[in-house]
Design a protein around this motif. Structure first.
Motif, PDB file in Angstrom:
ATOM      1  N   ASP A  99       1.317   0.434   2.718  1.00  0.00           N
ATOM      2  CA  ASP A  99       0.231   0.017   3.606  1.00  0.00           C
ATOM      3  C   ASP A  99      -1.070  -0.155   2.816  1.00  0.00           C
ATOM      4  O   ASP A  99      -1.101  -0.011   1.592  1.00  0.00           O
ATOM      5  CB  ASP A  99       0.067   0.996   4.774  1.00  0.00           C
ATOM      6  N   SER A 100      -2.141  -0.464   3.512  1.00  0.00           N
ATOM      7  CA  SER A 100      -3.407  -0.806   2.844  1.00  0.00           C
ATOM      8  C   SER A 100      -4.254   0.400   2.460  1.00  0.00           C
ATOM      9  O   SER A 100      -5.373   0.245   1.958  1.00  0.00           O
ATOM     10  CB  SER A 100      -4.239  -1.735   3.745  1.00  0.00           C
ATOM     11  N   SER A 101      -3.748   1.613   2.693  1.00  0.00           N
ATOM     12  CA  SER A 101      -4.515   2.803   2.315  1.00  0.00           C
ATOM     13  C   SER A 101      -4.674   2.857   0.798  1.00  0.00           C
ATOM     14  O   SER A 101      -3.823   2.383   0.046  1.00  0.00           O
ATOM     15  CB  SER A 101      -3.829   4.071   2.819  1.00  0.00           C
ATOM     16  N   ASP A 102      -5.765   3.444   0.355  1.00  0.00           N
ATOM     17  CA  ASP A 102      -6.086   3.459  -1.071  1.00  0.00           C
ATOM     18  C   ASP A 102      -5.293   4.493  -1.854  1.00  0.00           C
ATOM     19  O   ASP A 102      -5.135   4.363  -3.070  1.00  0.00           O
ATOM     20  CB  ASP A 102      -7.583   3.744  -1.279  1.00  0.00           C
ATOM     21  N   LYS A 103      -4.812   5.538  -1.171  1.00  0.00           N
ATOM     22  CA  LYS A 103      -4.179   6.644  -1.870  1.00  0.00           C
ATOM     23  C   LYS A 103      -2.791   6.935  -1.312  1.00  0.00           C
ATOM     24  O   LYS A 103      -2.471   6.575  -0.170  1.00  0.00           O
ATOM     25  CB  LYS A 103      -5.045   7.902  -1.746  1.00  0.00           C
ATOM     26  N   PHE A 104      -1.985   7.586  -2.123  1.00  0.00           N
ATOM     27  CA  PHE A 104      -0.720   8.134  -1.642  1.00  0.00           C
ATOM     28  C   PHE A 104      -1.052   9.388  -0.831  1.00  0.00           C
ATOM     29  O   PHE A 104      -1.678  10.317  -1.338  1.00  0.00           O
ATOM     30  CB  PHE A 104       0.199   8.498  -2.809  1.00  0.00           C
ATOM     31  N   THR A 105      -0.669   9.385   0.411  1.00  0.00           N
ATOM     32  CA  THR A 105      -1.087  10.470   1.309  1.00  0.00           C
ATOM     33  C   THR A 105       0.078  11.278   1.863  1.00  0.00           C
ATOM     34  O   THR A 105      -0.133  12.197   2.649  1.00  0.00           O
ATOM     35  CB  THR A 105      -1.884   9.895   2.488  1.00  0.00           C
ATOM     36  N   HIS A 106       1.310  10.945   1.471  1.00  0.00           N
ATOM     37  CA  HIS A 106       2.490  11.642   1.979  1.00  0.00           C
ATOM     38  C   HIS A 106       3.386  12.051   0.804  1.00  0.00           C
ATOM     39  O   HIS A 106       3.275  11.490  -0.288  1.00  0.00           O
ATOM     40  CB  HIS A 106       3.298  10.739   2.927  1.00  0.00           C
ATOM     41  N   PRO A 107       4.274  12.999   1.035  1.00  0.00           N
ATOM     42  CA  PRO A 107       5.282  13.299   0.012  1.00  0.00           C
ATOM     43  C   PRO A 107       6.086  12.047  -0.318  1.00  0.00           C
ATOM     44  O   PRO A 107       6.393  11.242   0.567  1.00  0.00           O
ATOM     45  CB  PRO A 107       6.150  14.367   0.682  1.00  0.00           C
ATOM     46  N   LEU A 108       6.412  11.865  -1.579  1.00  0.00           N
ATOM     47  CA  LEU A 108       7.099  10.662  -2.030  1.00  0.00           C
ATOM     48  C   LEU A 108       8.579  10.941  -2.268  1.00  0.00           C
ATOM     49  O   LEU A 108       8.949  12.043  -2.685  1.00  0.00           O
ATOM     50  CB  LEU A 108       6.449  10.144  -3.315  1.00  0.00           C
ATOM     51  N   PRO A 109       9.444   9.942  -2.019  1.00  0.00           N
ATOM     52  CA  PRO A 109      10.885  10.134  -2.242  1.00  0.00           C
ATOM     53  C   PRO A 109      11.195  10.237  -3.732  1.00  0.00           C
ATOM     54  O   PRO A 109      10.949   9.306  -4.503  1.00  0.00           O
ATOM     55  CB  PRO A 109      11.507   8.877  -1.619  1.00  0.00           C
ATOM     56  N   VAL A 110      11.731  11.355  -4.126  1.00  0.00           N
ATOM     57  CA  VAL A 110      11.977  11.617  -5.549  1.00  0.00           C
ATOM     58  C   VAL A 110      13.244  10.934  -6.048  1.00  0.00           C
ATOM     59  O   VAL A 110      13.262  10.342  -7.132  1.00  0.00           O
ATOM     60  CB  VAL A 110      12.067  13.139  -5.797  1.00  0.00           C
ATOM     61  N   ASN A 111      14.307  10.987  -5.252  1.00  0.00           N
ATOM     62  CA  ASN A 111      15.610  10.533  -5.737  1.00  0.00           C
ATOM     63  C   ASN A 111      15.646   9.049  -6.076  1.00  0.00           C
ATOM     64  O   ASN A 111      16.483   8.617  -6.877  1.00  0.00           O
ATOM     65  CB  ASN A 111      16.699  10.855  -4.716  1.00  0.00           C
ATOM     66  N   SER A 112      14.764   8.258  -5.468  1.00  0.00           N
ATOM     67  CA  SER A 112      14.767   6.826  -5.744  1.00  0.00           C
ATOM     68  C   SER A 112      14.516   6.544  -7.218  1.00  0.00           C
ATOM     69  O   SER A 112      15.028   5.576  -7.779  1.00  0.00           O
ATOM     70  CB  SER A 112      13.698   6.117  -4.901  1.00  0.00           C
ATOM     71  N   ILE A 113      13.698   7.378  -7.848  1.00  0.00           N
ATOM     72  CA  ILE A 113      13.395   7.201  -9.270  1.00  0.00           C
ATOM     73  C   ILE A 113      14.264   8.116 -10.129  1.00  0.00           C
ATOM     74  O   ILE A 113      14.858   7.681 -11.114  1.00  0.00           O
ATOM     75  CB  ILE A 113      11.903   7.470  -9.534  1.00  0.00           C
TER      76      ILE A 113
END
Length: 210
Positions: A99-113
């Protein structure tokens, strides 16, 4: 253990035991190397969400890699209903990433990387950190290690090559306890230096991990 057995009479049984221990040591060392890089990446991903790092501090490719499993799934079917369901799943899980928010504001999915990292030779480790936008990893590692760069890089590649041969049933692959010690020494130096330069890079983008 291998060294103590190596001092015993050089009978076939003892030589076989030394061979088995050295082979097991190579496999374990390679697993530790792979796990260490994965843990470093996991820590970084956790901290990016926790510290609400600005999205423009990391590469656009980082967001793609976070969502890659869902993005590729969308285009993995020609059925409109299936594709629509996968788009919904993508929006439900990863809308906050895109989305257009400037920052990462939620926990991110680790397994994808993390889940797609394996075979931890030097090139693959470099590519792993490239996913975050750290494209200077190789150059920074070389400048920091100086004369030890090539021995460390070559040894990491050698460890992975030996592990692969062992995994494919090459029983002639072994080495001596002394050679295994040198593998451990250079692998530790490689990981310790990686920890230092990766930590510095993340600190520079506003995400201290150490």
């Amino acid at each position: 253990m291998a060294r103590s057995i190596e001092r015993m009479p050089a009978i076939p049984r003892n030589m076989t035991r030394v061979n088995a221990l050295c082979r097991g040591g190579v496999v374990l060392l390679c697993s530790h190397l792979e796990g260490y890089i994965e843990d470093l990446g996991t820590l970084a991903i956790d901290q990016i969400g926790r510290r609400q790092v600005p999205k423009n501090s990391l590469s656009d490719a980082f967001r793609y890699h976070l969502s890659r499993d869902l993005v590729t799934g969308i285009f993995g079917t020609d059925n409109p209903n299936d594709r629509a369901s996968r788009v919904i799943a993508f929006l439900q899980r990863d809308q906050h990433i895109w989305d257009s928010s400037d920052k990462f504001t939620h926990p991110l999915p680790v397994n994808s990387i993390i889940g797609r990292f394996s075979t931890p030779n030097h090139v693959r480790i470099s590519r792993f950190f490239n996913r975050f936008g750290y494209t200077q990893f190789r150059g920074d590692l070389e400048r920091t290690l100086k004369s030890q760069f090539h021995p460390c890089r070559n040894m990491v590649d050698h460890i992975v090559d030996q592990r692969n041969k062992i995994a494919h049933g090459d029983y002639s692959t072994a080495g001596t306890p002394g050679e295994l010690d040198e593998m451990c020494r250079l692998a530790r130096l490689y990981c310790r230096t990686t920890d230092h330069i990766v930590g510095n890079w993340f600190r520079g983008v506003g995400c201290p991990i150490r």
